[in-house]
Motif scaffolding. Structure first.
Motif, mmCIF file in Angstrom:
data_model
loop_
_atom_site.group_PDB
_atom_site.id
_atom_site.type_symbol
_atom_site.label_atom_id
_atom_site.label_comp_id
_atom_site.label_asym_id
_atom_site.label_seq_id
_atom_site.Cartn_x
_atom_site.Cartn_y
_atom_site.Cartn_z
ATOM 1 N N ILE A 42 39.481 38.916 37.897
ATOM 2 C CA ILE A 42 37.924 38.893 37.832
ATOM 3 C C ILE A 42 37.379 38.269 36.518
ATOM 4 N N ALA A 59 30.330 38.619 38.401
ATOM 5 C CA ALA A 59 31.623 38.710 38.651
ATOM 6 C C ALA A 59 32.274 37.364 39.369
ATOM 7 N N LEU A 61 35.661 35.243 40.939
ATOM 8 C CA LEU A 61 37.035 35.653 41.290
ATOM 9 C C LEU A 61 38.037 34.401 40.693
ATOM 10 N N VAL A 93 37.488 42.892 44.991
ATOM 11 C CA VAL A 93 36.656 42.450 43.988
ATOM 12 C C VAL A 93 35.602 43.763 43.801
ATOM 13 N N VAL A 97 35.781 45.305 40.005
ATOM 14 C CA VAL A 97 34.558 45.182 39.219
ATOM 15 C C VAL A 97 34.159 46.696 38.832
#
Ligand code: C2E
Ligand code: MG
Ligand code: MG
Ligand code: MG
Length: 286
Positions: A42, A59, A61, A93, A97
């Protein structure tokens, strides 16, 4: 640069490398192995809050495939959406995160996460989000969910209820790429959102083209009237940043401040962003 045509996802404006690999049948297979092979990571891109200078992050990817090289999100997100694997990716994700927010709490105070429509349709989304927040000691209001629409909503009513629940829990909601979908204004009308992110295509020419600037400032004043915040995406120059700040835009994001980068250079990234912002504040006075 994406268009959905029946089941065909056609992608334009890609570099030669991406164009070449998108048709490889093994792209989907490789993507399904990417999580297990530790190939996903990320990146974070700073977003500056124009009034306070507070820095938030989006964020984004990244996939560094051992077999295919770096693959653009424009390519692999489309593949994942087509195959349904996107739910697993978005879940990965969310988990990662939140984990990173848990580790560097004071730097990553507010983070935006992109969610595909398919993920919104998943019945586990609320659980996945709440469970990650609880485990890493994160308040839901530290997380903003960015919603993009490439396809028509199948069950609008259900989605509205779902988003309303997430918002009640405290998650913030944003419409991503605002203006690029023919339904953008309808989403703004029916979805309970806190923010719109004006697509970079609208920002590109505002310095030279007054017509484009008027379109953007009208979106801004409309948003103000209904109490929705506005982020300008794709701010690449000081002139664009100054114009948007002067027009009362709440947040700015783009290469002018920083490109997306891994979290180990977060400190350097936020310092540069802060300095660019201080510069703008000075220029805005004169
Ligand atoms: P997005 O959410 O609209 O993200 C903004 C895109 O613009 C990012 O591309 C970012 O790197 C790029 N960008 C930022 N500032 C500038 C600028 O000043 N100029 C230009 N030309 N571009 C800028 P990226 O990282 O390639 O991601 C593309 C799209 O892939 C994202 O668009 C988002 O829709 C999707 N995506 C990325 N990560 C995820 C994810 O974890 N889940 C899902 N579902 N989608 C994701
Ligand atoms: Mg986004
Ligand atoms: Mg966007
Ligand atoms: Mg996008």
């Amino acid at each position: 640069a994406k268009q959905i045509d029946g089941n065909e996802v056609r992608i334009f404006n890609l570099d030669a490398h991406s164009r070449e690999i998108i048709h490889k049948p093994n792209l989907e297979r490789e993507l399904r192995r990417a999580i297990g092979k530790n190939e996903l990571t990320i990146y974070f891109q700073p977003i500056i809050h124009t009034r306070t200078g507070e820095i938030r992050y989006e964020a984004l990817l990244r996939w560094f495939s051992a077999k295919l090289g770096p693959v653009s999100p424009e390519v692999f997100i489309a593949t994942a959406e087509k195959s349904g694997y996107i739910q697993e990716i978005d879940r990965w994700v969310i988990e990662n995160v939140c984990r990173e927010m848990g580790i560097v709490h004071q730097r990553l105070k507010r983070v935006s996460i992109n969610l595909s429509t398919k993920t919104l349709e998943s019945s586990e989304l609320e659980y996945v989000l709440c469970s990650a927040c609880a485990r890493y000691d994160i308040n839901p209001n530290q997380i903003e969910l960015e919603l993009t629409e490439h396809t028509l909503l199948r069950d609008e009513e259900e989605l509205i209820v779902k988003l309303g629940r997430l918002r009640e829990i405290g998650f913030r909601l944003a419409i991503d790429d605002f203006g690029m979908s023919h339904a953008s204004f309808n989403y703004l009308r029916v979805l309970p959102v806190d923010k719109i992110k004006i697509d970079k295509a609208f920002i590109q020419n505002i310095v030279y083209d007054s017509r484009e600037f008027h379109i953007v400032s009208s979106i801004l004043s409309l948003a103000k009237k209904i109490g929705v915040d506005v982020t300008a995406e794709g701010v690449e120059t000081k002139e664009q940043a100054l114009l948007m700040m002067g027009a009362g835009c709440d947040e700015l994001q783009g290469y002018y401040f920083s490109k997306p980068a891994p979290n180990d250079i977060l400190l350097k990234m936020s310092e540069k962003t802060k300095n660019q912002w201080l510069d703008l504040v000075e220029l805005n006075k004169v």
